[in-house]
Design an enzyme around this catalytic site. Structure first.
Site: not given
Length: 391
Positions: A34, A37, A123-125, A128, A173, A225
């Site tokens: 995590e 990248d 919004g759930a990581g 999307s 992603d 971020y």
């Protein structure tokens, strides 16, 4: 009526003609690796069964029309030659950004009608936004015969999010959405985009990987971020290396001493420690999976969560509660996944214990006064693909 038939009918009613095809691109969950990248590091995502689907038809008049069945409001109509970064458009910025990125790279996209629908929780990581980008890129690649490979489409999706939307994300992603295969996790080197599909058949080992959506919405556009990315880059500069990928795990302690002696901010020291150790954790998990020792990955997930919580500081009380309550109920390991500040966690469990662990987590949330979490198994699924003709 099938889902594809419903989407076809919806597109036809909206735009007055049938689409030329329907495409799908999945969301993802990241097993380990995590915030690595954008540091040229290693990641290990897998695609979820949840997808963004797009019904699309070409236009030749320079008009881009976008509509989502999931967002209130009408059709967003734009001109492709007037698309400009940071110009807003809400959710439509993601597909519009892909059109901009394609045209900016010299590809002759002359417009399109696009109808989108998605089962990827927002919004759930679970990426999307990347699913929207990749499904749009794949559809336009097919319809305009651009001849781009899946990794090239992923990089274009990343460029859309970085330069057009304004989120400085790495490429994981989009690569996961474009390139994952069913039954596998994607071992990706984000420096050169080399990849290996690693068999990840949890059922064969009597295991499940649960995704727990905390229902706490997160946004990567809020600056946290970007601040961590800037801190990682500052750490690399202070160490005289190109990116934190260039710092071997064996040299981490000495490097942290160097940063402290140079008076670097303590947050930079923490960020460096997280990234280098998480790259090491990816390599640990790969070795365990290759050896068939899947259960032994559980403690590595726990270590990853501690690092994300304490060094990167991107967790939240709900994510910490998932990990603590799942482990207390007998899980093999758990960690937050994705950008953090909400979103989701993953839990590795024995298959026969999955329901009991999920129940314990849900009860812990109720006791804490949190919203009821969503819990579902992460089934390694196929990446982006054409679902066929519209009919």
């Amino acid at each position: 009526m099938t889902e594809n038939a419903e989407l076809t009918a919806s597109f036809t009613e909206l735009y007055g003609a049938a689409p030329e095809g329907i495409w799908a691109a999945p969301g993802r969950v990241n097993l380990i690796g995590e915030y690595t990248d954008f540091n040229d590091g290693f990641v290990m995502p897998l695609a979820l069964p949840h997808t963004a689907r797009a019904a699309v038809a070409r236009r030749t008049d320079g008009v881009l029309r976008l509509h989502s069945t999931d967002v209130p409001g009408g059709v967003v109509s734009l001109r492709v030659d007037e698309l400009a970064p940071h110009s807003g458009h809400g959710w439509a910025a993601y597909p519009a950004g892909v059109v901009w990125a394609l045209r900016d790279a010299g590809h002759p996209v002359t417009g399109a009608d696009i109808q989108l629908t998605s089962t990827v929780p927002v919004g759930a990581g679970l990426s999307s936004s990347a699913a929207l980008e990749v499904v749009t890129a794949l559809a336009l690649n097919d319809l305009f015969a651009l001849g781009l490979s899946a990794p090239e489409l992923a990089v274009l999706g990343q460029r859309a999010e970085n330069a057009f939307v304004g989120v400085p994300c790495g490429v994981m992603d989009q690569m996961a959405s474009a390139c994952c295969t069913e039954g596998h996790a994607l071992y990706l080197d984000t420096r050169d985009l080399t990849q290996r599909q690693v068999p990840f058949d949890l059922a064969a080992h009597g295991l499940q990987l649960l995704v727990v959506d905390t229902r706490v919405k997160h946004s990567l556009g809020d600056g946290a971020y970007a601040e961590r990315r800037a801190g990682c880059e500052a750490g690399a500069r202070a160490l005289g290396i190109g990116t934190l990928r260039d710092l071997p795990y064996e040299g981490l302690d000495a490097a942290l001493d160097t940063l402290a002696a140079a008076g670097e901010d303590e947050s930079v020291v923490r960020y460096v420690r997280h990234v280098v150790s998480d790259n090491h954790r990816v390599e640990q998990v790969i070795a365990l999976l290759d050896a068939g020792e899947v259960r032994a990955a559980g403690p590595v997930l726990n270590e990853g969560h501690v690092s994300l919580r304490d060094d990167l500081r991107v967790s939240c009380p709900e994510l910490d509660l998932v990990v603590a309550s799942a482990n207390a109920a007998g899980a093999l390991g758990a960690r937050m996944t994705g950008g953090g500040f909400g979103g989701s966690a993953i839990v590795l469990v024995e298959e026969e214990a999955a329901d009991a662990v999920a129940k314990s987590v849900t009860e812990a949330f109720t006791s804490a006064g949190f919203a009821t979490p969503g819990v579902f198994p992460a089934v390694p699924s196929a990446g982006a693909r054409r679902l066929g003709p519209a009919a």
